[in-house]
Scaffold this active site. Sequence first.
Site, mmCIF file in Angstrom:
data_model
loop_
_atom_site.group_PDB
_atom_site.id
_atom_site.type_symbol
_atom_site.label_atom_id
_atom_site.label_comp_id
_atom_site.label_asym_id
_atom_site.label_seq_id
_atom_site.Cartn_x
_atom_site.Cartn_y
_atom_site.Cartn_z
ATOM 1 C CG ASP A 54 -15.775 40.930 -19.109
ATOM 2 O OD1 ASP A 54 -15.132 40.684 -18.066
ATOM 3 O OD2 ASP A 54 -15.269 41.491 -20.092
ATOM 4 C CE1 TYR A 110 -10.458 47.161 -24.041
ATOM 5 C CE2 TYR A 110 -10.102 46.392 -21.795
ATOM 6 C CZ TYR A 110 -9.626 46.629 -23.080
ATOM 7 O OH TYR A 110 -8.328 46.317 -23.388
ATOM 8 C CE LYS A 147 -9.741 44.679 -14.166
ATOM 9 N NZ LYS A 147 -8.433 45.230 -14.532
#
Length: 421
Positions: free
Chosen positions: A237, A142, A265
Amino acid sequence: MGKSEELFELAVTRMPGGVNSPVRSFRAVGGVPRFIRSGKGCRLTDEDGAEYLDYIGSWGPMILGHAHPAVLQAVMETAARGLSFGAATALEVELAGQMIRMVRPLEMVRMVNSGTEAVMSVLRLARAYTGRDRIIKFEGCYHGHCDSMLVKAGSGALTAGVPDSPGVPAAVAADTLNARYNDSQSVEDLLNQYSGQVAAVIVEPVAANMGVVPPEPGFLQSLRDLCDRHGCLLIFDEVITGFRLAPGGAMDYFGIEADLAVYGKIIGGGMPVGAYGGRQDIMKMVAPSGGVYQAGTLSGNPVAMAAGLAVLQQLEKNPGIYGHLEGLATRLEQGLYSLPATRVNRCGSLLNLFFTDRPVRDLDSARTSDLSRFSSFFAGMLKRGILFAPAQFEAWFLSQAHTEKDILETLAAVAAWKEEQ
């Protein structure tokens, strides 16, 4: 009826599904989502006053735990001077410098507002740099909800059973090629089939959106070699792995240098944030240095910069945090194997549990997990005050605030659930 139930009844009349991100809805596990009032350390308290031992950690940012004093102090001091200016601030420069110092291959960084925005921007940059259009991603990985990446995606898209989202134009999806995670031959086959057309290979260095699936030995190096051979860029990523696996993230942990990387994050300490960065010759193509346009009103927001900088400074000053996390995660992993017919996948302080008796190394094997059994497990843990991710295909996160006592409490709850079965 408790306050969470009351709030959810109201929420579904005001927000799609009653939530602002699908995986929060508890749809994959049943029941009503808990509405959280506060967090401290590794504990959350909901609107009914119930306390939970938290393994979600805001989906990764809370590596120091909730409401860490250094982070709160940085946020409050910065907020007192103003929330946003739409102008450059020293904090942007400081956080970029901190990231570059901790991640050796990073030479320049651009701040944005989310991981999705970072991915969208870095793909545009890769296409501009190479003059090619196609992107290779991996089934079950994702990379945010930008159109081109919602093709065989993971995370909430996989949990909901709709990895291909309605509303994604076929023409956009056509330039996204899907390989199998941990299968470098599938990547090589695509690179040969679309010779000279692939701008980049983007990968979660540890897949953490089809459950946790670590890279097998040699897999990431093979991607580096294939990209070099075919003249395309390698993009990590690191929205989840960045600064979690090691001070320098996955590139440090695995010893593989990507050309570009995206972050989120942890670099916001719980505030909305994203970033992308990499080699200077590529990054200088971004406006205003170059012609690749990308902008954002709140990019480099001072409060988010202050929070992220405080977290990274703590991680740099206290590298022993990573050993602490590794030890606790190993203890939890070992204890979870008391459950029959399970696989526990772990990399550093990322882990999760699959109810299957076969190794989980890619999307197909992840899907062999017994979802109804996971739902039962989740409900049993929640009843005992242990909050795991409310979906099979999401990672669990440990924080500096977790202790050996917390792990023992968790494993006692696991044992009690096992006895009920």
